[in-house]
Design a protein around this motif. Structure first.
Motif, mmCIF file in Angstrom:
data_model
loop_
_atom_site.group_PDB
_atom_site.id
_atom_site.type_symbol
_atom_site.label_atom_id
_atom_site.label_comp_id
_atom_site.label_asym_id
_atom_site.label_seq_id
_atom_site.Cartn_x
_atom_site.Cartn_y
_atom_site.Cartn_z
ATOM 1 N N THR A 86 0.135 2.668 3.362
ATOM 2 C CA THR A 86 -0.734 1.500 3.440
ATOM 3 C C THR A 86 -2.035 1.726 2.680
ATOM 4 O OG1 THR A 86 0.149 0.884 5.576
ATOM 5 C CG2 THR A 86 -2.001 -0.015 5.010
ATOM 6 N N SER A 87 -2.460 0.688 1.962
ATOM 7 C CA SER A 87 -3.726 0.755 1.227
ATOM 8 C C SER A 87 -4.903 0.733 2.194
ATOM 9 C CB SER A 87 -3.815 -0.439 0.276
ATOM 10 O OG SER A 87 -5.106 -0.552 -0.263
ATOM 11 N N ASP B 179 -0.635 -5.045 0.895
ATOM 12 C CA ASP B 179 0.431 -4.445 1.697
ATOM 13 C C ASP B 179 1.423 -5.508 2.173
ATOM 14 O OD1 ASP B 179 -0.742 -1.932 1.437
ATOM 15 O OD2 ASP B 179 -1.850 -2.108 3.317
ATOM 16 N N HIS C 12 -1.981 -0.356 -6.654
ATOM 17 C CA HIS C 12 -1.675 -1.322 -5.599
ATOM 18 C C HIS C 12 -2.738 -2.411 -5.562
ATOM 19 C CE1 HIS C 12 0.302 -2.656 -2.027
ATOM 20 N NE2 HIS C 12 -0.605 -2.210 -1.166
#
Length: 205
Positions: A7-8, A41, A167
């Protein structure tokens, strides 16, 4: 399909980020904006789950081979699979309206499942991109991959460079980029899943 991706840490703080422009030869340019897409995400998970991905095969020389990525294109008027992508297209239209002179109309999606998936050197020159300046805006979610760019003119290949697309990052190729430069995402030894969404104007492929 499942996604194994860390996850970012930046989604909660995502905000409007102004792209930085790099001017290239022959009237081409590239804009880059880091952490540009909010909810990256959730966008990634939704795209993996909801897009009707398809595998394609393509003639190459004397044989037919698998295209090394999954693809799907949302055509004009088709609803995008996540509201953040709809909002992203509206942001792109607002920012580039004067320069582009028309809206972004289609959204082509490419699913790079691991480091073995790739796209060879090419320009989006089917349609108006072969004769007119245009733009292709790429939003990337998932594991970082490097977008390589080089001039079509072999005598200018020393100008080649690469942009790592992380991302939630945005890259916009504009001006003459599609007909005077080429781009590629080569294979790598190891990579997690990554999806790119390419927003294009009408009749640019």
């Amino acid at each position: 399909m499942t996604v194994d991706f860390q996850t970012s840490l930046f989604d909660a703080a995502a905000c409007e980020v102004s792209p930085e422009r790099r001017h290239l030869s022959a009237g081409a340019w590239v804009d880059v904006a880091r952490d540009w897409l909010p909810d990256a995400d959730d966008v990634l998970a939704t795209l993996v789950r909801e897009v009707p991905w398809r595998a394609e095969r393509r003639a190459m020389y004397d044989r037919v081979v698998d295209v090394p990525r999954l693809v799907f294109t949302y055509m004009i008027g088709e609803e995008l699979p996540h509201p953040t992508l709809t909002a992203a297209r509206e942001r792109l239209d607002e920012r580039y309206a004067e320069e582009l002179g028309e809206p972004f109309r289609t959204a082509g999606c490419c699913y790079y499942r691991d480091g073995r998936d790739s796209v060879a050197w090419h320009g989006d020159t089917i349609g108006r991109g072969s004769t007119h300046d245009t733009m292709v805006a790429i939003v990337s979610v998932g594991d970082p991959r490097r977008l390589h760019l080089r001039p079509r003119d072999p005598q200018r290949r020393d100008e080649a460079f690469a942009v790592e697309m992380g991302h939630g990052d945005l890259v916009v190729m504009g001006g003459s980029c599609q007909r005077t430069w080429e781009h590629a995402v080569p294979k790598v030894a190891a990579a997690g899943p990554r999806i790119s969404v390419q927003f294009r104007p009408l009749n640019v492929f």
